[in-house]
Design an enzyme around this catalytic site. Structure first.
Site, short mmCIF file in Angstrom:
data_model
loop_
_atom_site.label_atom_id
_atom_site.label_comp_id
_atom_site.label_asym_id
_atom_site.label_seq_id
_atom_site.Cartn_x
_atom_site.Cartn_y
_atom_site.Cartn_z
N GLN B 112 0.84 -1.19 0.00
CA GLN B 112 0.00 0.00 0.00
C GLN B 112 0.87 1.24 0.00
OE1 GLN B 112 -1.69 0.73 3.77
NE2 GLN B 112 -3.34 2.02 3.03
N SER B 115 0.88 6.53 2.85
CA SER B 115 1.54 7.53 3.71
C SER B 115 2.78 8.09 3.05
CB SER B 115 1.96 6.88 5.03
OG SER B 115 0.84 6.50 5.77
N SER B 147 4.82 -1.80 4.36
CA SER B 147 5.21 -3.18 4.63
C SER B 147 5.02 -3.99 3.36
CB SER B 147 4.40 -3.77 5.80
OG SER B 147 3.10 -3.28 5.81
N GLU B 230 -9.34 -1.52 6.54
CA GLU B 230 -8.20 -1.67 7.43
C GLU B 230 -8.67 -1.67 8.88
OE1 GLU B 230 -5.34 1.56 7.43
OE2 GLU B 230 -3.75 0.21 8.09
N GLU B 363 -4.48 9.58 18.91
CA GLU B 363 -5.01 10.95 19.01
C GLU B 363 -6.08 11.20 17.95
OE1 GLU B 363 -1.87 10.04 19.25
OE2 GLU B 363 -1.46 10.61 21.31
#
Lengths: 356, 393
Positions: B112, B115, B147, B230, B363
């Site tokens: 994936q 990010s 990953s 996910e 958060e």
């Protein structure tokens, strides 16, 4: 595995109880009643009894509803949500469980109908495994004093453990009940003095008290869930309305995170409380599940009530606002039927995690 | 509608036609896919039969009892859990036929590429550019925390195709060929010593427009399918008592009485209670899903799981005392599987630090709970109506 959901019947029971409490247990009335000399609401108790709720744990053959701890737990959630000043936990759960252990059908039937209110004369702070105080028995005549007895002021019959190992039923007019000034205004304590009171032995005290206190500790988690859920719901509602610095106070991230954290604790408490109720209903793995639920529930309910008070700001500190009723109930509940620490100590043995 | 009895019949036919004892692993997996028994809730022709998802368990149990090989789901988790549902929902017929079968059999591993160093919690601010050149898109940028990139054949990729519109509107979703010469994968070593993740540098990578998933500029919406799947995958396993991180420390407590102290005892009991309650909470969530009343508890489970893993593993390192000062092995490795409870206490402690960062930080999850579950006001947004190219960075 354990069924952790609410059945349709349990949801129907919940809404019936909630509707009744909405109509008959307004927070302002609960507050004014606390200083009225009759802190318990007998009229509300009568309405609950008419719904058959006092006999949920009693088999139909003995005049009850033949339901289980799962249904009683739902009732306690709603009573906790309203901090209702009725002796449900003490009479319909604790005294009833003690009598179920003894097999006293006549008295059970009266408690199940709700016409008679019973109280187990064991201090509210007592954990299921802890030693408990007794009075002196002399040929069925009882002498002594017991303190910290919840809802004794409204009880018609007291179940008194004596030093001969017996549990005695004693009518209220044979004893002196002296109210104690109590932290929890909606579940007040009293001292019970027996000066040569006549008692009827109903069974052995130790197994009856153990069974009653285990059920109490497990189902108290559902009451604590109701208390915590009220605190969160009411605080979220208020913080959406209350504006400071030209915006709703509930929009500040520091507060959002605290409330989200509290929500997570309450979601977890709901699962633990359902697990305990189900374990008590079916008698499977009940010792561990009750100890886990009570070790978890007490600090969550206190946290929720403390957050409600703090996040309401000044208004939360007033006698007029009901937040203090929930704080006092939550704090008293954290001692009732064993502290979280007492239940963790019990788990050390139950889960084979022995102390050094 | 396909029922349990029919599925059982089809499973037995598969086993009869391809006995696991005498059939190669890959041949068996391909035959299973073609029989519609790979994921029964997928459509016919794509590994499924359009059956209720809950019936998969019937097939799996029968195959397991017969000793049939599985597709090693832990190795291809990103493909199964994230790429496949997105391809199924947004892919063209041709894309579904090309990608889903080798994805499911494990012949082609997926990773994936979402990010970026400059786009973590604020994923929609991503800066990897995709520029149209004829029938291709040319992609330049850098991705991180990837990953399986070193073993992957394909990647799901989101990139910026229009910098002149607000950030959510200018993103497009692609399937990227990891063998393209412009793809460079470098291991990203983490605090445990190993490199579970990679950095991926994309330089002039050419992606045919036929490998676009969904419309141009609609990539953020497509990515929601990936990200929702996910979160569904996290915390979904049913555990026995002491089945998670609390297991190793409880066993150490029982086996090593010389390590016990009163302080550790109190903390262990507290965490044991919390772990047991988390297990009930996860079980309650599964029961809600099974009867079709999905509660909002899922968002909370990851929060609870992260904090508990960290506190429990931290306690275990301390419990081990002198041994807690040691670490099993700092050697740089590139594991294909991630096992949070594997190796020693020190590894568990360090690895679990990632649990409150990966897949949405704690958060951000608290914001999500506060806003979507409790209905509290959303965070003020200063970036909503600003073109991506004008954002502060």
């Amino acid at each position: 595995m354990t069924d952790l959901l609410y059945s349709e019947e349990e949801e129907a029971l919940r809404s019936a109880v909630r509707d009744l409490l909405t109509d008959h247990c307004a927070p302002a009335d609960v507050i004014s009643r606390t200083e009225s000399g009759t802190p318990h609401d007998r009229a509300l108790w009568k309405l609950l009894a008419e719904m058959g709720l006092a006999g949920l744990l009693v088999p139909e053959a003995q005049g009850g509803q033949g339901a289980s701890a799962r249904e009683a737990a739902v009732v306690l959630e709603e009573l906790g949500r309203a901090v209702a000043p009725v002796p449900y936990l003490t009479s319909a759960v604790v005294a009833t469980e003690a009598l179920l252990a003894c097999g006293d059908e006549e008295l059970l039937g009266r408690l199940a109908a709700g016409r008679t209110i019973g109280a187990l004369a064991v201090g509210l702070h007592s954990a299921p495994q802890a030693p408990f105080a007794t009075v002196r028995a002399d040929n069925g005549v009882l002498h002594g004093e017991l303190t910290g007895i919840a809802d004794a002021a409204v009880a018609d019959v007291l179940l008194v453990p004596a030093d001969d190992g017996g549990l005695y039923a004693v009518t209220a007019d044979a004893v002196t009940v002296t109210p104690q000034v109590s932290l929890d205004l909606t579940r007040p304590l009293a001292t019970v003095t027996l000066a040569g009171a006549a008692g009827r032995r109903v069974g052995d005290a130790a197994p009856a008290v153990r069974r009653a206190l285990r059920a109490a500790a497990g189902l108290l988690a559902s009451e604590q869930l109701g208390v915590a859920d009220w605190a969160l719901t009411e605080t979220v509602r208020y913080l959406k309305e209350r504006k400071q610095f030209n915006r709703p106070v509930g929009g500040f991230q520091a507060l959002k995170h605290r409330l989200a954290q509290l929500w997570l604790e309450i979601v977890s408490l709901r699962a633990a409380a359902r697990a305990a109720a189900d374990a008590l209903a079916f008698g499977e793995d009940a010792d561990i599940t009750v100890a886990v639920a009570q070790a978890y529930a007490a600090p969550v309910a206190v946290h929720a009530a403390e957050e409600a008070l703090q996040l309401h700001g000044g208004i939360g500190m007033t006698w007029e606002h009901p937040a203090h009723l929930y704080l006092k109930r939550a704090k008293a509940d954290s001692i009732a039927y064993g502290t979280a620490g007492a239940h963790r100590s019990a788990l050390a043995a139950l889960a084979d995690l022995q102390a050094p | 509608m396909t029922d349990a009895a029919e599925l059982l019949g089809r499973t037995r036919e598969l086993l009869a036609a391809h006995p696991p004892g005498s059939t190669g692993r890959l041949d068996f997996l391909r035959a299973r896919f073609d029989a519609g028994l790979a994921w029964v809730h997928y459509p016919q022709g794509l590994g499924g039969l359009g059956a209720p998802r809950a019936l998969q368990a019937v097939v799996d149990a029968e195959l397991e009892a017969a000793g049939a090989p599985d597709n090693d789901p832990r190795r291809i988790g990103i493909g199964l859990g994230m790429a496949a549902p997105t391809i199924l929902k947004y892919g063209t017929e041709e894309q579904k036929r090309r990608f889903l079968r080798p994805l499911w059999t494990g012949e082609e591993v997926w990773c994936q590429l979402f990010s970026e160093p400059g786009a973590g919690s604020d994923l929609a601010a991503l800066g990897t550019r995709a520029v149209r050149e004829g029938e291709d898109w040319v992609v330049d940028g850098q991705k991180v925390w990837t990953s399986s990139a070193h073993i992957a054949r394909w990647a799901i990729l989101i990139a910026r195709t229009d910098p002149a519109v607000p950030k959510h509107a200018g993103i497009t979703y692609f399937v990227c060929d990891m063998t393209d010469p412009g793809v460079e994968v470098r291991p990203l070593r983490q605090i445990t010593g190993e490199a579970e993740f990679n950095e991926v540098f994309l330089t002039g990578v050419r992606i045919p427009d036929a490998h676009r998933l969904g419309e141009i500029g609609d990539g953020w919406r497509v990515a929601q399918t990936t990200l929702n799947n996910e979160r569904v995958a996290i915390g979904g396993m049913r555990l026995p008592r002491e089945g998670g991180m609390i297991g190793p420390v409880s066993r150490a407590w029982r086996e090593r009485p010389e390590l016990r102290t009163h302080d550790l005892h109190q903390r262990l009991l507290r965490l044991w209670v919390e772990a047991e309650v988390a297990r009930f909470t996860g079980e309650r969530l599964r029961q809600q899903l099974a009867v079709g009343q999905p509660g909002p508890e899922g968002a909370g489970m990851k929060l609870a799981f992260a904090r508990l893993n960290q506190e429990i593993s931290g306690l275990e390192v301390e419990l081990r005392g002198e041994e807690g000062l040691l670490y099993d092995d700092w050697t740089m490795r590139r594991p294909e599987l991630v096992d949070f409870t594997g190796r020693d206490a020190g590894y568990r402690y360090l690895r679990s630090k990632g649990n409150s960062i990966e897949g949405g930080t704690s958060e951000v999850l608290l914001n999500i709970v506060a806003e979507r579950v409790l209905g509290l006001p959303a965070e003020p947004r200063t970036d909503k109506d600003v073109a991506w190219k004008d954002l502060a960075r």
